[in-house]
Design a protein around this motif. Sequence first.
Motif, PDB file in Angstrom:
ATOM      1  N   CYS A   1       0.830  -1.191   0.000  1.00 27.29           N
ATOM      2  CA  CYS A   1       0.000   0.000   0.000  1.00 27.29           C
ATOM      3  C   CYS A   1       0.877   1.258   0.000  1.00 27.29           C
ATOM      4  O   CYS A   1       0.562   2.216  -0.686  1.00 27.29           O
ATOM      5  N   CYS A   2       2.014   1.167   0.704  1.00 33.68           N
ATOM      6  CA  CYS A   2       2.896   2.334   0.707  1.00 33.68           C
ATOM      7  C   CYS A   2       3.535   2.546  -0.650  1.00 33.68           C
ATOM      8  O   CYS A   2       3.665   3.671  -1.108  1.00 33.68           O
ATOM      9  N   ALA A   3       3.895   1.416  -1.302  1.00 34.68           N
ATOM     10  CA  ALA A   3       4.506   1.525  -2.633  1.00 34.68           C
ATOM     11  C   ALA A   3       3.518   2.191  -3.583  1.00 34.68           C
ATOM     12  O   ALA A   3       3.864   3.085  -4.340  1.00 34.68           O
ATOM     13  N   LEU A   4       2.252   1.720  -3.498  1.00 37.64           N
ATOM     14  CA  LEU A   4       1.209   2.299  -4.346  1.00 37.64           C
ATOM     15  C   LEU A   4       1.071   3.790  -4.079  1.00 37.64           C
ATOM     16  O   LEU A   4       1.054   4.614  -4.982  1.00 37.64           O
ATOM     17  N   LYS A   5       1.015   4.067  -2.784  1.00 29.55           N
ATOM     18  CA  LYS A   5       0.821   5.455  -2.356  1.00 29.55           C
ATOM     19  C   LYS A   5       1.988   6.317  -2.858  1.00 29.55           C
ATOM     20  O   LYS A   5       1.778   7.386  -3.408  1.00 29.55           O
ATOM     21  N   ALA A   6       3.206   5.753  -2.703  1.00 29.26           N
ATOM     22  CA  ALA A   6       4.386   6.516  -3.137  1.00 29.26           C
ATOM     23  C   ALA A   6       4.309   6.796  -4.624  1.00 29.26           C
ATOM     24  O   ALA A   6       4.608   7.883  -5.077  1.00 29.26           O
ATOM     25  N   ASP A   7       3.851   5.779  -5.388  1.00 27.90           N
ATOM     26  CA  ASP A   7       3.779   5.943  -6.820  1.00 27.90           C
ATOM     27  C   ASP A   7       2.760   7.018  -7.201  1.00 27.90           C
ATOM     28  O   ASP A   7       3.037   7.889  -8.007  1.00 27.90           O
ATOM     29  N   ALA A   8       1.598   6.916  -6.555  1.00 25.49           N
ATOM     30  CA  ALA A   8       0.545   7.880  -6.861  1.00 25.49           C
ATOM     31  C   ALA A   8       0.985   9.286  -6.480  1.00 25.49           C
ATOM     32  O   ALA A   8       0.504  10.262  -7.026  1.00 25.49           O
ATOM     33  N   ARG A   9       1.919   9.366  -5.557  1.00 25.30           N
ATOM     34  CA  ARG A   9       2.345  10.678  -5.077  1.00 25.30           C
ATOM     35  C   ARG A   9       3.530  11.224  -5.848  1.00 25.30           C
ATOM     36  O   ARG A   9       4.047  12.274  -5.518  1.00 25.30           O
ATOM     37  N   LYS A  10       3.974  10.535  -6.877  1.00 24.55           N
ATOM     38  CA  LYS A  10       5.106  11.044  -7.664  1.00 24.55           C
ATOM     39  C   LYS A  10       4.764  12.381  -8.296  1.00 24.55           C
ATOM     40  O   LYS A  10       3.714  12.525  -8.926  1.00 24.55           O
TER      41      LYS A  10
ATOM     42  N   TRP B   1      13.772  23.826 -16.262  1.00 25.37           N
ATOM     43  CA  TRP B   1      12.583  23.672 -15.425  1.00 25.37           C
ATOM     44  C   TRP B   1      12.860  22.737 -14.269  1.00 25.37           C
ATOM     45  O   TRP B   1      13.937  22.145 -14.192  1.00 25.37           O
ATOM     46  N   TYR B   2      11.894  22.626 -13.383  1.00 21.27           N
ATOM     47  CA  TYR B   2      12.083  21.882 -12.143  1.00 21.27           C
ATOM     48  C   TYR B   2      11.042  20.771 -12.040  1.00 21.27           C
ATOM     49  O   TYR B   2       9.885  20.957 -12.410  1.00 21.27           O
ATOM     50  N   VAL B   3      11.495  19.630 -11.530  1.00 23.60           N
ATOM     51  CA  VAL B   3      10.593  18.505 -11.288  1.00 23.60           C
ATOM     52  C   VAL B   3      10.888  17.986  -9.880  1.00 23.60           C
ATOM     53  O   VAL B   3      12.051  17.816  -9.516  1.00 23.60           O
ATOM     54  N   VAL B   4       9.864  17.727  -9.093  1.00 19.93           N
ATOM     55  CA  VAL B   4      10.058  17.304  -7.690  1.00 19.93           C
ATOM     56  C   VAL B   4      10.698  15.911  -7.626  1.00 19.93           C
ATOM     57  O   VAL B   4      11.676  15.691  -6.919  1.00 19.93           O
ATOM     58  N   ASP B   5      10.130  14.955  -8.365  1.00 18.24           N
ATOM     59  CA  ASP B   5      10.663  13.591  -8.344  1.00 18.24           C
ATOM     60  C   ASP B   5      11.471  13.313  -9.611  1.00 18.24           C
ATOM     61  O   ASP B   5      11.295  13.996 -10.613  1.00 18.24           O
ATOM     62  N   GLU B   6      12.315  12.290  -9.549  1.00 19.97           N
ATOM     63  CA  GLU B   6      13.207  12.031 -10.678  1.00 19.97           C
ATOM     64  C   GLU B   6      12.414  11.641 -11.932  1.00 19.97           C
ATOM     65  O   GLU B   6      11.694  10.652 -11.938  1.00 19.97           O
ATOM     66  N   PRO B   7      12.566  12.398 -13.006  1.00 17.35           N
ATOM     67  CA  PRO B   7      11.855  12.056 -14.245  1.00 17.35           C
ATOM     68  C   PRO B   7      12.651  11.026 -15.044  1.00 17.35           C
ATOM     69  O   PRO B   7      13.854  10.900 -14.850  1.00 17.35           O
ATOM     70  N   LEU B   8      11.995  10.317 -15.940  1.00 18.77           N
ATOM     71  CA  LEU B   8      12.721   9.368 -16.795  1.00 18.77           C
ATOM     72  C   LEU B   8      13.605  10.106 -17.789  1.00 18.77           C
ATOM     73  O   LEU B   8      14.595   9.574 -18.276  1.00 18.77           O
TER      74      LEU B   8
ATOM     75  N   THR C   1      19.254  17.210 -19.910  1.00 17.57           N
ATOM     76  CA  THR C   1      19.744  16.478 -18.743  1.00 17.57           C
ATOM     77  C   THR C   1      19.245  17.186 -17.488  1.00 17.57           C
ATOM     78  O   THR C   1      18.833  18.337 -17.556  1.00 17.57           O
ATOM     79  N   TRP C   2      19.293  16.499 -16.364  1.00 16.93           N
ATOM     80  CA  TRP C   2      18.987  17.186 -15.124  1.00 16.93           C
ATOM     81  C   TRP C   2      20.210  17.246 -14.226  1.00 16.93           C
ATOM     82  O   TRP C   2      21.144  16.456 -14.381  1.00 16.93           O
ATOM     83  N   THR C   3      20.225  18.226 -13.349  1.00 15.28           N
ATOM     84  CA  THR C   3      21.241  18.282 -12.312  1.00 15.28           C
ATOM     85  C   THR C   3      20.514  18.413 -10.981  1.00 15.28           C
ATOM     86  O   THR C   3      19.343  18.794 -10.922  1.00 15.28           O
ATOM     87  N   GLN C   4      21.228  18.095  -9.936  1.00 20.21           N
ATOM     88  CA  GLN C   4      20.649  18.133  -8.610  1.00 20.21           C
ATOM     89  C   GLN C   4      21.697  18.672  -7.661  1.00 20.21           C
ATOM     90  O   GLN C   4      22.865  18.285  -7.755  1.00 20.21           O
ATOM     91  N   TYR C   5      21.321  19.581  -6.804  1.00 19.99           N
ATOM     92  CA  TYR C   5      22.281  20.032  -5.790  1.00 19.99           C
ATOM     93  C   TYR C   5      21.668  19.987  -4.404  1.00 19.99           C
ATOM     94  O   TYR C   5      22.366  20.058  -3.406  1.00 19.99           O
TER      95      TYR C   5
END
Length: 479
Positions: A12-21, A48-55, A75-79
């Motif tokens: 259920c948490c995995a599902l929830k995490a996915d839905a919350r991406k 631009w900015y994305v909260v979770d890692e995009p493909l 490409t993305w960068t993260q700091y």
Amino acid sequence: MLCLALAIVIACCALKADARKHLAPEQVHLALYGADNSGYSTGMQVTWYVVDEPLGCTVEFGLSSYALNESTQGTWTQYYDGYHCSAVMNNLHGSSLYDYRVGSSGDAVWSQRFQFKAAPRTADAEFTMSVFGDLGYMSSEERPMLIWTDGLVRHWDASHSRKQLELLKDMGAIDFVWHLGDIGYVDDEFAHNPSGICRRSEEFSLANCYETTYNGFMNWMQNITSIMPYMVSPGNHESECHSPACIMDSHVGRALRNFSAYNHRWRMPSASSNGVLNMWYSFNYGPAHIVSINTETDFEGAEEEGTGDSHFKRFPAGSFAPKGEYLRWLEEDLRKAQSDRTSRPWVILGGHRPISDLLGTPGGNATVALMRKYGVDLYVAGHAHSYSRFAPKCSSSVDGHECLTEIVCGGAGCDEMPMKQVRGTAQGPGVFYTERMATGVLKVTQSVLHWKLIDSYSGSILDQVNLTYRSWGDIQTFI
Ligand SMILES: *[C@@H]1O[C@H](CO)[C@@H](O)[C@H](O)[C@H]1NC(C)=O
Ligand SMILES: *[C@@H]1O[C@H](CO)[C@@H](O)[C@H](O)[C@H]1NC(C)=O
Ligand SMILES: *[C@@H]1O[C@H](CO)[C@@H](O)[C@H](O)[C@H]1NC(C)=O
Ligand SMILES: *[C@@H]1O[C@H](CO)[C@@H](O)[C@H](O)[C@H]1NC(C)=O
Ligand SMILES: *[C@@H]1O[C@H](CO)[C@@H](O)[C@H](O)[C@H]1NC(C)=O
Ligand SMILES: [Fe+2]
């Protein structure tokens, strides 16, 4: 039984995490990209900015009213938190309208469609830009001050200048924006939220109010930044997070020191101008060569060479290039611009600090000496939260390219600028001075620089001047 319960919880948490991406692109912003043989931009870089890692990070674009038939992977960068995606739309037709959207094809998530006009590629193209420093984010109504000492003020308002920008954009009156440093005053976030606990999506986290605030600022500006280049220069407020939360949590403080947020979030055309990150770069636009100088680091006496704005030893900053490299670059850049004067008559410099501040240091002196040596026509700056226009300063051998005019335009309304409703007054430096909230508009043609100062409350013109070579020859001001 326990295993089953655990399995259910995990599922259920995995599902929830996915839905919350959270993959929706936000904070979409453009900057000029590349240079052709004449130094004109060949493309546009979108970030631009994305909260979770995009493909992936993808931009789809095409000439307006055709399909989005071209696509580039970026490409993305993260700091710190989140993912900063960036992709290039290159080989554009000069002065043509383009449509685009950003996102991730793998995730099938896209932004809305935006439209921009590609930069012109010819010297006869007139253009207009909005110019100011020291804007800040929203107002004390929307973001009340809980601390108002040490430069911070209780009542302030950046929304009037923001509103004027929106109007200029709606009227099609500007081609791009040049923000001369001290962008969102994100390092002042602790004055609005001393607890240091900020909300990001459904999660609370300690000590990332700096990032939350920067995200908010970027979204607040998106209407403008997504449809025209938003060029930026470094100011002292870009240098670090020095809130109590960042000082206590060294992981956060160190991640956010040394202009890191500024250099990850924005993408200025330094690669095509031999510059460094967003610290120094230049580009040609119509009849002008435009140089974003570095007033903060990399020269003798630079305020943030060594440590950031707080000057805490634990937050080192500066040295973006080997010693001496920055001034060497500036001289080389100006020398080249000087040799192209017949096609591009104007050389315009901008940086965060006024000349009076630069003259206090050896490296700043050298910078100003280069402006004079290579006949820079106009220097625009911020940092002072007011407006000062100085008379052109001409050297004795006036040949039409040896007068330097300085305009300090840092009164856009940040949280360190008291609200004063004063009109223009001579009670300050320069030939025209005002503490009224205002931003500048510069129209550049082959023969004239038309400058206007726009009142952020009313939209009326507070000051204007037309600079031409001929008019300068008459001015009896010598250095
Ligand atoms: C996209 O469409 C435009 C307009 O029809 C055309 O000029 C251009 O060559 C096309 N680009 C690609 C990559 O197919
Ligand atoms: C951005 O544009 C939208 C749509 O026109 C408008 O509703 C919104 O108020 C604008 N945002 C700002 C900060 O002005
Ligand atoms: C600041 O960042 C630049 C660019 O990444 C790096 O070259 C420089 O060494 C850094 N300065 C310090 C003091 O860490
Ligand atoms: C900078 O130059 C000014 C004259 O333009 C001079 O008075 C001052 O001493 C110089 N300052 C430094 C630190 O070199
Ligand atoms: C500057 O030039 C414009 C267009 O030629 C003109 O409308 C304006 O009045 C001039 N402004 C000043 C201050 O001379
Ligand atoms: Fe500043």
